[in-house]
Design a protein around this motif. Structure first.
Motif: not given
Lengths: 319, 252
Positions: A168-178, A183-196, B116-118
């Motif tokens: 289960v963990l490996l599967l979830i890690l796989f999805l998390t890397f996706n 663009s979702e991950g980038r948006a989150l990183k952008a938010l952490a860097a500068s919300e404005t 998420f599911l790519r």
């Protein structure tokens, strides 16, 4: 972009190979128990990393979500007799719903206020578990939680749970890397860097904070359910705020902002007290000193340290 | 050509300080409008009000005929109103390419689950975005450094990353807050060329700038702000001859 995802997928494949070979080398069930608990912590810290390292928010209440997953699924399966798979899913959906509600309201708070709100949530959950004795069994705990079953197979042994939890963990890690390489991950990183600056590109800050919060709660809930059905016994003590603090410490220790940091952080800090048991009463002292040492001297955590070592090695080869 | 942005008697005070006093002007579709003025004239305040970071006390702002009242910064950006900041803000922890990709966020059509599911739709969108991000990087001359950590670039190049990031989604209007600040002469000239290219692509630009040379060279019209008030408006040549402008800049 794709290259980074490929790299993480290759590393994940390496980890998977290691994980599936390990039980054939380790025969002591105690080691398997520790590895199983590590996997559950990694799962939770992985979610926390999305919240802390990616969205730039902090929570000291994730033991509360872990408890919701554990008690939710355990009580449902005990009272209804439904399969733990179904109750795990129901507890997950319930936690997602609650986390979304909480997220929409408390994520308008910033910094210390957010920490206090999540802390209060954890305390509320804890005291509920202690006080609502008729429902939760109170401080002595809740025994006899049924294990997962796969057809005729009962996944109750440490080894069976090992394969289940790590898969289960490996599967979830796989999805998390996706996710983090999209663009979702980038948006989150952008938010952490500068919300404005992120908002001025059309990224809705509140939406992404809630998303990260809900995801991290969902990961914690899942870990909680697996914990309950694996150990068959849970008690409120496991889900106090110290566990929440420990989870955040694991995230920072491994390197916030890195999913591999979450794997390293929880993967080393979970077994560490067991390894240090040799030192008896000095155990906590050494544990604390190590934690502080890494955070003071390597603010980027273990992952930052590892990357620095790898980089200096490769540049050393070039010169 | 119509008006793309219209400001009607926009005012903003901070405590007792009147930063903007009834500012009115409009931007024509496809022009480069320079906004100049001495320090403290209210230029940055005005850009912050237009992009939604600050709320105006009075007045109206119309973007393509629609009022922007009550819209948050991200909603305004989603409409095609982009901006850059005076103090550069590259996103740490992301590469140059990833920084520029963030600029395409408002044109996303895929959901969280697709990523998420790519799912194939998400992969196709990523590929499309990537080629567009490379085009934007080529425009500012940073294609070769796409995979660098954005933070490790020199100042001038970081400003280009931020510029590429805000123009990659082809916004209707781009607000530039001192894009030449901290750049050397050669870099400023390059910047001017890039901005002119954007104009030929049909983008409308509002350029807040201290470098008057740059403003006079590339702007179609110039608005001069002093102590929160518009004191002059016209072609670069007219502005250079305007007595009130000379007074404001040189004192009298």
């Amino acid at each position: 972009m794709f290259a980074r995802l490929q790299k993480d997928r290759r590393r994940l494949l390496g980890l998977a190979l290691l994980i599936y070979i390990l039980p054939f080398i380790l025969h002591n069930p105690y080691y398997l128990t520790v590895l199983n608990l590590s996997a559950l912590n990694i799962l939770t810290v992985c979610g926390l990393t999305l919240l802390i390292g990616y969205a730039g928010q902090i929570s000291l209440g994730h033991a509360g979500f872990w408890a919701l997953g554990a008690y939710g699924s355990a009580l449902l399966s005990l009272h209804t007799g439904w399969s733990p798979w179904i109750t795990t899913l129901l507890a997950l959906l319930g936690t997602i719903g609650l986390a979304a509600l909480m997220g929409v309201t408390i994520l308008r708070l910033r910094g210390n206020y957010l920490v206090m709100a999540t802390l209060a949530f954890n305390l509320a959950v804890y005291f509920f578990l202690v006080e609502a004795e008729d429902l939760t069994g109170g401080p002595p705990g809740l025994p006899g939680i049924p294990p997962y079953k796969l057809g005729p197979l009962v996944l109750a042994s440490d080894l069976a749970a090992y394969f289940l939890i790590w898969t289960v963990l490996l599967l979830i890690l796989f999805l998390t890397f996706n996710l983090v390489h999209s663009s979702e991950g980038r948006a989150l990183k952008a938010l952490a860097a500068s919300e404005t600056a992120a908002a001025c590109l059309g990224i809705n800050p509140h939406w992404y904070k809630v998303l990260a919060f809900v995801l991290s709660a969902a990961y914690a809930s899942l870990a909680g359910s697996f914990y309950a059905h694996y150990l068959s016994f849970i008690s409120p003590k496991t889900f106090d705020i110290f566990f929440s603090v420990e989870l955040v410490a694991m995230s920072l220790f491994g390197g916030r902002g890195s999913i591999w940091g979450a794997v390293l952080g929880a993967g080393t800090l979970t077994p560490l007290p067991h390894l240090l048991s040799f030192f008896d009463e000095y155990r906590d002292l050494i544990y604390g000193a190590l934690l502080m040492g890494v955070l003071i001297f390597f603010p980027q955590g273990l992952m930052g340290l590892l990357e620095r070592v790898l980089r200096s090695k490769s540049s050393g080869l070039k010169s | 050509m119509g008006e793309i942005l219209k400001l009607q008697t926009v005012s903003k005070s901070f405590g007792g300080v009147k930063a903007l006093r009834g500012v009115s002007f409009s931007l024509e579709d496809g022009e480069i409008l320079g906004l100049i003025g001495p320090n403290g004239a209210g230029k940055t305040t005005l850009i912050n009000v237009i992009s939604g970071l600050l709320k105006e006390d009075q007045g109206h702002i119309l973007f393509e005929g629609h009022s922007l009242k009550g819209l948050s910064p991200w909603q305004r950006a989603a409409l095609g109103l982009a901006r850059t900041f005076q103090h550069i803000q590259v996103f740490a922890d992301l590469t140059v390419l990833e920084n520029v990709l963030c600029g395409l966020h408002r044109q996303r059509k895929t959901s969280f689950w697709a990523h998420f599911l790519r799912l194939p739709a998400a992969v196709a969108e990523e590929k499309d975005f990537e080629s567009r991000a490379y085009q934007a990087l080529a425009l500012v001359g940073l294609k070769e450094k796409a995979s660098w950590e954005a933070e490790t670039l020199p100042y001038g190049e970081q400003k280009k990353v931020v510029l590429a990031r805000s123009l990659v989604s082809n916004p209707r209007l781009l607000l530039l807050d001192e894009p030449a600040g901290g750049l050397n002469e050669r870099e400023t000239e390059e910047l001017g060329q890039i901005l002119l290219k954007l104009k030929t692509k049909g983008m409308t630009l509002l350029l807040v700038e201290h470098d008057l040379n740059l403003v006079m060279n590339i702007c179609d019209r110039v608005v001069v702000l002093n102590q929160g008030e518009v004191i002059a408006m016209g072609s670069p040549l007219e502005i250079q001859k305007n007595n009130r402008v000379l007074e404001a800049y040189l004192g009298k």
